[in-house]
Design an enzyme around this catalytic site. Structure first.
Site, short mmCIF file in Angstrom:
data_model
loop_
_atom_site.label_atom_id
_atom_site.label_comp_id
_atom_site.label_asym_id
_atom_site.label_seq_id
_atom_site.Cartn_x
_atom_site.Cartn_y
_atom_site.Cartn_z
N LYS A 116 0.82 -1.23 0.00
CA LYS A 116 0.00 0.00 0.00
C LYS A 116 0.85 1.27 0.00
CE LYS A 116 -1.47 -2.25 3.24
NZ LYS A 116 -0.43 -3.17 3.76
N VAL B 106 -5.50 -3.10 -0.27
CA VAL B 106 -6.59 -2.57 0.57
C VAL B 106 -7.48 -3.73 1.02
CG1 VAL B 106 -8.59 -1.04 0.67
CG2 VAL B 106 -6.60 -0.40 -0.71
N GLY C 163 0.56 -10.70 18.25
CA GLY C 163 1.15 -10.55 16.92
C GLY C 163 0.30 -9.72 15.98
N ASP D 210 -1.40 3.78 8.03
CA ASP D 210 -1.74 2.61 7.21
C ASP D 210 -3.14 2.76 6.60
OD1 ASP D 210 -1.32 -0.39 6.49
OD2 ASP D 210 -3.25 -0.36 7.54
N LYS E 147 -4.51 3.49 2.54
CA LYS E 147 -5.56 2.69 1.90
C LYS E 147 -6.71 3.56 1.41
CE LYS E 147 -4.38 -1.41 4.61
NZ LYS E 147 -4.64 -2.10 5.91
#
Lengths: 384, 384
Positions: B100, B127, B182, B196, B200
Site C-alpha cells: 500500500k 486494501v 502478533g 496505514d 488505503k
C-alpha cells in the site's frame, strides 16, 4: 459509440435505462465511449414514455441489427426470455440479465451457446441484486478452494423475519406489512417458501464449483411455519432466525445445497443483516470468511449490477468471459447434513416419553431424519 | 504453463507461494494451465527452505528471463520495491503487489509505465487484505457515481478498539495485548496513528474518482488518545468507536479524504465489525450502500487477493486493465467537513463558561475549528 437494447421495460428494464441516462457522463468517461440505448422491447404500448422513440414490439429488429452489441434481458420468467436470449446469443450478441429463474434453470445451455458464439452471458444481478458477488467470487477469490457459501439471499423473507423479531408479530402480519410496503408480491409463494433463494444458491454453487446444481434437485424450506415463539426463544439463546441459502463442498468432494431457516449466532456478521438487505458469506481455504452486503433487490441496485456487466463486456470485447457448469454436481441430500438443531416441544416418543425443554438447542449434530424422530413442534437448523 | 516470480519471501511472499502450492490443482483447472513459481528473490540465505532450488538474490535474473510473465512484489516499503517494480514493468512483466505504501505513493508513475508497456500493475491486496474490494469497485460498480467510501481499514486498531470496548481497558493495555498476539508491531506507529489506513483510503479514492490523492495531503488521526471513558459514553449513547478512513465526493465535485476515529451508530453494519476484521462501505448513486467484509491482513488472506490478481492477468493476457489517476484531485481539507461531534468535558471559554455535559453528542454539524473552540477534553466525529 456502443449500442445496447433492453428487452422488457418493467422494474429492472426501467432501472437500467435510468442508470444509463443518469450516469451517462461517468459511464462514457470510464468506458471511453458513449453507451447508447437504441431499442426497448416491450409488448405494452408505451408511446407516452420518454423513450417512446426507441420502443419496439418486434424482437427480430434487435436480432437483425448488427449495431446492437449487448442485449439486456429483463423480461423475466423462462419462456419468452429463454427464446429471446437463445436467439440473441445465436445472433452473436452479448446478453446480460438479472433473471435468476432463467440462469438457474437454463444457464448451462445458454452459456454453451455463448461460448460457441464467442460472446458473453453475464448475470451479476441475478444474485444479491446490486451486491457485487459473482465476479468477486469468480475472479478475486479464484485462488481459493471455496468451502462454503451461505447467505441471506431473499429480501422479502428477511424483512418479514426482521419484523417478527422487532415487533414480536406473527408471520401473517409481517407478510401483510411487507406487501403494503411493496416488499412482497400479492402471491408471495416464491419468496416465502424459499424458491427465489433456492435459485440463487444454485447459481452460486454452479459458479463456485463449476458443476450444475438444478433447483428441483435441492431441498427448499421457507419461513411460513416460523412462530413468534421460535423467534423469541432463539433470541433468548443468543440467536437470530434467518432464512439461509447454503452450499457446501464436503471433504469427500461431493456437494450439498439447500434453503432453510436457521438460528444464526448473534456473533455472526450475518445475524445483524436486517430488513430487505442481503448478505452472502463465502468461505475459502485461503481468504477465510469474506462477506458481501447490500440491497438484494430494487430497480436501481439491480440496474447497477446489470450496467456493471455491460461495461465489463464493452471493456473486454477482445476476451469475453466463458463460464461453464456443463457437468452435473455430485449432490448429497441436505437432509443427511448433520447440524445442531433448535427444537421446541414434541416428544422423544417410545416408552420413556418426555417433553423437550422449550427452546432447547441440541448441540449434538443430527440429520433431518433424527430430528424428525423427536416429533418436535418446531425444529430449526442452527448455523454452527 | 505460466511462470511467475516472487520478490520478498516474508509473510506475504511466503503466503503467495503457499497458496500457489496448496491450491495448484484448482488454479490449473480454472486457468487451463499450470502456474509455476520459477523464482523467489530474497536477500536472506534461505537454503533450508523447501523452495531453496528457486531462491535467487539477483533481481536481474527475473528481469532478463523472458519466461517470467508475472512478478509478485512482496518486498514492502518504497525504495527497493519501487526500483524493482519499475524495472519489472519496463521489462514488460505484469506486476502484482499488496504494498500500500508503494501504490499510494508511486502508483501514478507505476501505472503510467504499465500502460506504456502494455502490462498490468494490480494491487487488490493493498486494501482490505483478502477482501475483494478494488475490482468490485472498478468493475461491478462501474455504472455508479461513487459518493462515499468509508471503512475500517486497519485490523490492528480495530482489535485495540474492540478490546477497549469489551474489556473496558485503556489503549496502552489493549495495544500490549495486540502486540502479544502478533496483531501489532513492536513500533505500532503506522497503525495506531492512522498512516496505514490513510494510505488505503488514498488508494480507494484514487480508483473511485480517477484523481490522485497523496497520503501527505490528507489528515490522519489515530486512536492513541481515545479513553475508556470515551468508549463507555459512546456505548451509552448507542455508538461504537471505530477508526474510519473516509473519502467523499462533495456536491460541488471536489473531494475530501481523511482518517479519524468516529462514533458509529450501532445500527450501521460497520459498528459490529470487531477484532482484526476490516469492512469497507461503498455508497453509489445506483447501488446505494454495499459493504465488503473480511480479514484485512494475514499471510493467506493477503495471498488470496494476490493470486486472484495473478489469475486475472493470465486469463486476460490479450486485454490488460489500465488504471489511471494521473490528474490531481481537487481536495477539500477534512477539517472543513461539517459533521456531528461527540464531545466530553471542556468549556466554551469566554465570560459565560460552562462545562459540557459528559458524553454530549452535538448533533449540529460543526467543522474541526468550531469544535476546537469548545476546548473539549475529547472530541470525536460522529458518523451521521
Amino acid at each position: 459509440m456502443a449500442k445496447v437494447a433492453i428487452m422488457g421495460f418493467g422494474t429492472v428494464g426501467g432501472g437500467v435505462a435510468e442508470v444509463l441516462r443518469m450516469n451517462a457522463g461517468i459511464i462514457q468517461e470510464r468506458l471511453g465511449e458513449e453507451v447508447y440505448l437504441k431499442y426497448i422491447l416491450d409488448i405494452r404500448d408505451l408511446s407516452d414514455s420518454p423513450y417512446a422513440d426507441r420502443m419496439i414490439k418486434d424482437f427480430s429488429i434487435i436480432e437483425k441489427d448488427p449495431e446492437v452489441e449487448v442485449v439486456v434481458e429483463a423480461i423475466g420468467g423462462a419462456k419468452i426470455a429463454l427464446e429471446f436470449t437463445r436467439r440473441a446469443l445465436l445472433a452473436g450478441k452479448h446478453v446480460v440479465t438479472s433473471n435468476k429463474e432463467l440462469v438457474a434453470g437454463h444457464g448451462k445451455e445458454l452459456l454453451a451457446i455463448a461460448k460457441e458464439r464467442g460472446v458473453s452471458y453475464l448475470f451479476e444481478a441475478s444474485v444479491g441484486g446490486g451486491i457485487p458477488i459473482l465476479r468477486p467470487l469468480m475472479q478475486c477469490l479464484a485462488g481459493n478452494e471455496i468451502q462454503e457459501i451461505c447467505g441471506i439471499l431473499n429480501g422479502t423473507t428477511n424483512y418479514i423475519l426482521t419484523r417478527m423479531f422487532q415487533g414480536g408479530i406473527a408471520f401473517e402480519e409481517a407478510l401483510r406489512e411487507a406487501q403494503s410496503k411493496g416488499y412482497a408480491e400479492a402471491d408471495p409463494t416464491a419468496d416465502v417458501e424459499g424458491l427465489d433463494a433456492g435459485r440463487k444458491i444454485c447459481i452460486l454453487s454452479d459458479l463456485a464449483w463449476g458443476r450444475e446444481v438444478r433447483p428441483e434437485a435441492i431441498s427448499m424450506e421457507g419461513i411460513s411455519h416460523i412462530t413468534p415463539e421460535d423467534v423469541r426463544l432463539a433470541e433468548a439463546n443468543g440467536y437470530r432466525v434467518k432464512l439461509l441459502g447454503r452450499a457446501l463442498r464436503l471433504p469427500d468432494g461431493r456437494q450439498t445445497a439447500y434453503v432453510a431457516p436457521h438460528l444464526v449466532p448473534v456473533s455472526s456478521p450475518i445475524a445483524g443483516v436486517d430488513d430487505v438487505f442481503n448478505a452472502i458469506l463465502v468461505r475459502g481455504n485461503a481468504v477465510g470468511d469474506a462477506m458481501f452486503y447490500g440491497r438484494g433487490a430494487g430497480d436501481l441496485p439491480t440496474a447497477s449490477a446489470v450496467v456493471g456487466d455491460i461495461l465489463d463486456i464493452l471493456q473486454h470485447r477482445s476476451c469475453c468471459r466463458t463460464l461453464d457448469w456443463s457437468q452435473p454436481a455430485d449432490l448429497v441430500d441436505a437432509g443427511d447434513l448433520a447440524t445442531p438443531w433448535f427444537v421446541r416441544g414434541g416428544q422423544t416418543g417410545g416408552a420413556a416419553e418426555r417433553t423437550l425443554a422449550p427452546g432447547a438447542v441440541m448441540t449434538i449434530p443430527m440429520t433431518a431424519a433424527q430430528v424428525a424422530a423427536l416429533q418436535a413442534d418446531s425444529a430449526i437448523r442452527v448455523l454452527a
